[in-house]
Design a protein around this motif. Structure first.
Motif, PDB file in Angstrom:
ATOM      1  N   THR A  42      80.848  41.838  32.124  1.00 41.85           N
ATOM      2  CA  THR A  42      81.554  41.557  33.380  1.00 41.85           C
ATOM      3  C   THR A  42      81.159  42.536  34.471  1.00 41.85           C
ATOM      4  OG1 THR A  42      83.431  40.709  32.106  1.00 41.85           O
ATOM      5  CG2 THR A  42      83.817  41.251  34.416  1.00 41.85           C
ATOM      6  N   ILE A  43      81.118  43.814  34.128  1.00 42.86           N
ATOM      7  CA  ILE A  43      80.824  44.835  35.133  1.00 42.86           C
ATOM      8  C   ILE A  43      79.397  44.694  35.656  1.00 42.86           C
ATOM      9  CG2 ILE A  43      80.430  47.309  35.410  1.00 42.86           C
ATOM     10  CD1 ILE A  43      82.866  47.769  33.684  1.00 42.86           C
ATOM     11  N   ILE A  44      78.456  44.522  34.754  1.00 45.26           N
ATOM     12  CA  ILE A  44      77.062  44.405  35.195  1.00 45.26           C
ATOM     13  C   ILE A  44      76.857  43.121  35.994  1.00 45.26           C
ATOM     14  CG2 ILE A  44      74.681  44.142  34.373  1.00 45.26           C
ATOM     15  CD1 ILE A  44      75.370  46.001  32.091  1.00 45.26           C
ATOM     16  N   SER A  45      77.555  42.053  35.626  1.00 45.07           N
ATOM     17  CA  SER A  45      77.456  40.809  36.400  1.00 45.07           C
ATOM     18  C   SER A  45      78.017  40.996  37.806  1.00 45.07           C
ATOM     19  CB  SER A  45      78.207  39.682  35.687  1.00 45.07           C
ATOM     20  OG  SER A  45      77.660  39.444  34.412  1.00 45.07           O
ATOM     21  N   ILE A  46      79.194  41.618  37.903  1.00 43.97           N
ATOM     22  CA  ILE A  46      79.777  41.882  39.215  1.00 43.97           C
ATOM     23  C   ILE A  46      78.869  42.785  40.037  1.00 43.97           C
ATOM     24  CG2 ILE A  46      81.697  43.016  40.393  1.00 43.97           C
ATOM     25  CD1 ILE A  46      83.523  42.105  38.162  1.00 43.97           C
ATOM     26  N   ALA A  47      78.374  43.851  39.406  1.00 45.58           N
ATOM     27  CA  ALA A  47      77.509  44.779  40.127  1.00 45.58           C
ATOM     28  C   ALA A  47      76.230  44.095  40.604  1.00 45.58           C
ATOM     29  CB  ALA A  47      77.160  45.968  39.224  1.00 45.58           C
ATOM     30  N   PHE A  48      75.663  43.238  39.763  1.00 47.13           N
ATOM     31  CA  PHE A  48      74.434  42.550  40.153  1.00 47.13           C
ATOM     32  C   PHE A  48      74.675  41.614  41.344  1.00 47.13           C
ATOM     33  CE2 PHE A  48      71.775  38.706  39.716  1.00 47.13           C
ATOM     34  CZ  PHE A  48      70.535  39.280  39.974  1.00 47.13           C
ATOM     35  N   LEU A  49      75.748  40.841  41.297  1.00 49.21           N
ATOM     36  CA  LEU A  49      76.038  39.928  42.404  1.00 49.21           C
ATOM     37  C   LEU A  49      76.297  40.694  43.692  1.00 49.21           C
ATOM     38  CD1 LEU A  49      78.312  37.233  40.714  1.00 49.21           C
ATOM     39  CD2 LEU A  49      75.951  36.979  41.485  1.00 49.21           C
ATOM     40  N   ILE A  50      77.038  41.785  43.612  1.00 50.10           N
ATOM     41  CA  ILE A  50      77.324  42.571  44.820  1.00 50.10           C
ATOM     42  C   ILE A  50      76.043  43.192  45.367  1.00 50.10           C
ATOM     43  CG2 ILE A  50      78.472  44.664  45.634  1.00 50.10           C
ATOM     44  CD1 ILE A  50      80.836  43.937  43.924  1.00 50.10           C
ATOM     45  N   ILE A  51      75.180  43.683  44.493  1.00 50.34           N
ATOM     46  CA  ILE A  51      73.909  44.248  44.962  1.00 50.34           C
ATOM     47  C   ILE A  51      73.065  43.178  45.646  1.00 50.34           C
ATOM     48  CG2 ILE A  51      71.718  45.235  44.176  1.00 50.34           C
ATOM     49  CD1 ILE A  51      73.307  46.725  42.025  1.00 50.34           C
ATOM     50  N   VAL A  52      72.996  41.979  45.050  1.00 41.46           N
ATOM     51  CA  VAL A  52      72.221  40.888  45.655  1.00 41.46           C
ATOM     52  C   VAL A  52      72.787  40.519  47.020  1.00 41.46           C
ATOM     53  CG1 VAL A  52      71.616  38.447  45.447  1.00 41.46           C
ATOM     54  CG2 VAL A  52      71.409  39.944  43.464  1.00 41.46           C
ATOM     55  N   PHE A  54      77.699  50.168  55.842  1.00 39.56           N
ATOM     56  CA  PHE A  54      78.756  49.805  54.903  1.00 39.56           C
ATOM     57  C   PHE A  54      78.191  49.119  53.670  1.00 39.56           C
ATOM     58  CE2 PHE A  54      81.705  46.538  53.363  1.00 39.56           C
ATOM     59  CZ  PHE A  54      82.770  47.328  52.967  1.00 39.56           C
ATOM     60  N   PHE A  55      77.390  48.097  53.865  1.00 42.99           N
ATOM     61  CA  PHE A  55      76.870  47.352  52.728  1.00 42.99           C
ATOM     62  C   PHE A  55      75.797  48.128  51.974  1.00 42.99           C
ATOM     63  CE2 PHE A  55      78.657  43.749  55.148  1.00 42.99           C
ATOM     64  CZ  PHE A  55      79.441  43.214  54.149  1.00 42.99           C
ATOM     65  N   SER A  56      75.062  48.982  52.664  1.00 44.02           N
ATOM     66  CA  SER A  56      74.082  49.820  51.974  1.00 44.02           C
ATOM     67  C   SER A  56      74.776  50.817  51.059  1.00 44.02           C
ATOM     68  CB  SER A  56      73.198  50.555  52.984  1.00 44.02           C
ATOM     69  OG  SER A  56      72.461  49.649  53.779  1.00 44.02           O
ATOM     70  N   CYS A  57      75.873  51.422  51.537  1.00 41.27           N
ATOM     71  CA  CYS A  57      76.618  52.371  50.710  1.00 41.27           C
ATOM     72  C   CYS A  57      77.252  51.668  49.514  1.00 41.27           C
ATOM     73  CB  CYS A  57      77.689  53.061  51.548  1.00 41.27           C
ATOM     74  SG  CYS A  57      77.048  54.203  52.781  1.00 41.27           S
ATOM     75  N   GLN A  58      77.776  50.468  49.730  1.00 42.83           N
ATOM     76  CA  GLN A  58      78.371  49.735  48.619  1.00 42.83           C
ATOM     77  C   GLN A  58      77.311  49.365  47.578  1.00 42.83           C
ATOM     78  OE1 GLN A  58      81.744  46.445  48.434  1.00 42.83           O
ATOM     79  NE2 GLN A  58      79.836  45.537  49.144  1.00 42.83           N
ATOM     80  N   MET A  59      76.129  49.001  48.044  1.00 45.63           N
ATOM     81  CA  MET A  59      75.043  48.683  47.133  1.00 45.63           C
ATOM     82  C   MET A  59      74.644  49.913  46.309  1.00 45.63           C
ATOM     83  SD  MET A  59      71.457  46.803  48.074  1.00 45.63           S
ATOM     84  CE  MET A  59      71.180  47.953  49.425  1.00 45.63           C
ATOM     85  N   ILE A  60      74.565  51.070  46.955  1.00 39.31           N
ATOM     86  CA  ILE A  60      74.234  52.306  46.251  1.00 39.31           C
ATOM     87  C   ILE A  60      75.313  52.663  45.239  1.00 39.31           C
ATOM     88  CG2 ILE A  60      73.894  54.792  46.556  1.00 39.31           C
ATOM     89  CD1 ILE A  60      72.591  54.159  49.248  1.00 39.31           C
ATOM     90  N   LEU A  61      76.567  52.407  45.600  1.00 42.64           N
ATOM     91  CA  LEU A  61      77.681  52.701  44.700  1.00 42.64           C
ATOM     92  C   LEU A  61      77.558  51.929  43.389  1.00 42.64           C
ATOM     93  CD1 LEU A  61      80.482  54.204  44.585  1.00 42.64           C
ATOM     94  CD2 LEU A  61      81.478  52.039  45.325  1.00 42.64           C
ATOM     95  N   TYR A  62      77.226  50.658  43.466  1.00 43.15           N
ATOM     96  CA  TYR A  62      77.100  49.853  42.251  1.00 43.15           C
ATOM     97  C   TYR A  62      75.796  50.149  41.515  1.00 43.15           C
ATOM     98  CZ  TYR A  62      81.309  47.174  42.979  1.00 43.15           C
ATOM     99  OH  TYR A  62      82.633  46.798  43.096  1.00 43.15           O
ATOM    100  N   LEU A  63      74.782  50.573  42.228  1.00 42.97           N
ATOM    101  CA  LEU A  63      73.566  51.025  41.551  1.00 42.97           C
ATOM    102  C   LEU A  63      73.851  52.267  40.708  1.00 42.97           C
ATOM    103  CD1 LEU A  63      70.809  50.562  44.287  1.00 42.97           C
ATOM    104  CD2 LEU A  63      70.966  49.360  42.098  1.00 42.97           C
ATOM    105  N   ILE A  64      74.659  53.173  41.248  1.00 44.65           N
ATOM    106  CA  ILE A  64      75.045  54.370  40.489  1.00 44.65           C
ATOM    107  C   ILE A  64      75.805  53.985  39.232  1.00 44.65           C
ATOM    108  CG2 ILE A  64      76.516  56.420  40.553  1.00 44.65           C
ATOM    109  CD1 ILE A  64      75.786  56.751  43.484  1.00 44.65           C
ATOM    110  N   ALA A  65      76.692  52.985  39.344  1.00 41.35           N
ATOM    111  CA  ALA A  65      77.457  52.537  38.172  1.00 41.35           C
ATOM    112  C   ALA A  65      76.528  51.989  37.089  1.00 41.35           C
ATOM    113  CB  ALA A  65      78.471  51.477  38.590  1.00 41.35           C
ATOM    114  N   ILE A  66      75.562  51.159  37.478  1.00 41.01           N
ATOM    115  CA  ILE A  66      74.632  50.590  36.499  1.00 41.01           C
ATOM    116  C   ILE A  66      73.764  51.679  35.878  1.00 41.01           C
ATOM    117  CG2 ILE A  66      72.627  49.081  36.235  1.00 41.01           C
ATOM    118  CD1 ILE A  66      73.847  47.172  38.202  1.00 41.01           C
TER     119      ILE A  66
END
Length: 442
Positions: free
Chosen positions: A284-294, A322-334
């Motif tokens: 679930t987490i990786i799916s959410i992170a992937f969609l948000i990054i895309v 805003f969206f660049s920081c959010q993308m980096i945030l989920y990249l850090i999680a992955i």
């Protein structure tokens, strides 16, 4: 007095339970588990009825927040989106957050006994099996790594939320409800809590394999090319990162190898239990992170390439940041999850090489037989972390995500280029968008 004892327990844990006091405290607060760490000397996980109520309240609270955001159509993404396609992806992201976060909370609660059993395995390894082969764990260093990672992930998220509130919501708060903001940021905190919990468990698994490898290496150092020689018992022979080791020579080398096999079997059982507990949460987490990054990458490229006309209430630089920081945030999680899993797997793979090195050097038939049994065990017991069996949690995931990300971005940008609004000349030119961002930054 109570506070000083509590802080001393955090900084100087006495057992494996003490190492996870902060981790389980965060998991209890965010509604992942209904357990807390008992501060007694023996240590254990205590069931909390308050934690159970917290889980139920959070599930219904998140459902209410998302429902109100859908009904009011006042979500953050609906106001930041630029085109019809962007709004469609925003709705998909919102529904993904609804079902994803609720699924994480429900699955974590239903499989809670697996987590309790996993910590018991950790405690059994540290208090019973490893001392037999001369390993004493130093909990301070392990707690420092676990709590340090938790502090890094949580502080990164808080910085992002603080920046978003000060820079974005100060503009949007006139038409965004508090429920809309809560529904948007609640998945971030749940994902952060799961990452802290799973990465903390990966750290312990890596330490256990490192300790087992050091036991076997120490046994090899006691051998010469002709015979197995016993040396006198020495305490604190080596002080490594998270454990100290001393030689136990009163035991026969075959007995040490047998106990090492038992330790390896229990570590693999702990890894399998961790994978069983986290498999659906990781999916679930990786799916959410992937969609948000895309989607975030698409929003940023859509703006920079001038594919859609911007509204005046949000500046381009704030939108992109805003969206660049959010993308980096989920990249850090992955990256945190993948690197934690990969380091534990790499440590486990080194055990086979050490065992076969011992097998080539030994002259004793009894020891050779034990090493051959150990070799067979290594062939059949290998740790592996997967997301519901769909893909492995290792560095190959980077390549998979990169390829899928590139493919989806190309498709989304092609849809944007062929949209009617773009053909009617409503989009900005690339040079104009970049020029605006530069001027606003200055």
């Amino acid at each position: 007095m109570w506070l000083s004892e509590y802080l001393d327990g955090l900084s100087r844990p006495e057992n494996v339970y003490g190492c996870y006091r902060v981790t389980f405290g965060l998991a209890l607060f965010f509604g992942l588990v209904p357990y807390y760490v008992d501060s007694s000397a023996a240590g254990c996980l205590r069931y909390s009825w308050i934690g159970l109520v917290n889980i139920i309240v959070r599930i219904f609270f998140y459902m209410l927040n998302f429902y109100c955001s859908i009904i009011e159509r006042r979500s953050l993404m609906s106001n930041l989106s630029l085109t019809n396609l962007s709004r469609l992806t925003a709705d998909l992201e919102m529904f993904n957050g609804i079902f994803g976060i609720i699924a994480v909370l429900v699955v974590s609660f239903l499989n809670r006994e697996e987590l309790v059993y996993l910590i018991k395995l950790f405690n059994s390894l540290e208090s019973e099996l490893f001392p037999r082969v001369g390993i004493n764990f130093r909990q301070i260093q392990a707690a420092y790594q676990i709590n340090g990672l938790a502090a890094f992930l949580l502080s990164t998220l808080l910085i992002f939320v603080g920046y978003s509130y000060l820079k974005v919501f100060t503009i949007a708060r006139t038409y965004l409800s508090n429920l809309a903001m809560l529904s948007y940021f609640s998945p971030h905190f749940i994902i952060c809590a799961v990452c802290i919990l799973v990465c903390g468990l990966f750290i312990k698994l890596r330490i256990y394999f490192s300790a087992l490898n050091e036991v076997l290496k120490n046994l090899a150092r006691q051998w010469d090319t002709h015979s197995i020689k016993a040396v006198q018992k020495q305490r604190s022979l080596q002080c490594l990162d998270s454990f100290s080791m001393y030689t136990i020579v009163t035991k026969d080398p075959a007995e040490i190898i047998q106990e090492s096999m038992e330790i390896h079997h229990l570590i693999c059982e702990a890894a399998a239990t961790a994978n069983k507990y986290f498999t659906y949460q990781l999916l679930t987490i990786i799916s959410i992170a992937f969609l948000i990054i895309v989607f975030d990458a698409y929003y940023v490229l859509e703006t920079l390439l001038g594919k859609s006309k911007r509204e005046s209430k949000f500046k381009a630089v704030e939108f992109v940041t805003f969206f660049s920081c959010q993308m980096i945030l989920y990249l850090i999680a992955i990256i945190s999850i993948v690197e934690g899993s990969n380091r534990a797997i790499k440590k486990s793979e080194k055990t086979g090489g050490i065992v076969h090195s011992l097998l080539n050097r030994t002259k004793s038939a009894e020891v050779r037989e034990k090493l051959q049994q150990f070799s067979m065990q290594l062939m059949h017991l290998k740790i592996n972390f997967t997301a519901a069996g769909l893909f492995n949690i290792d560095r190959t995931l980077y390549f998979t995500i990169s390829g899928a990300l590139t493919t989806y971005l190309i498709i989304l940008l092609q849809f944007t280029s062929n949209s009617p609004s773009n053909e009617n000349g409503n989009g900005l030119e690339c040079s104009e968008a970049l020029h605006n961002i530069t001027n606003q930054t200055v």
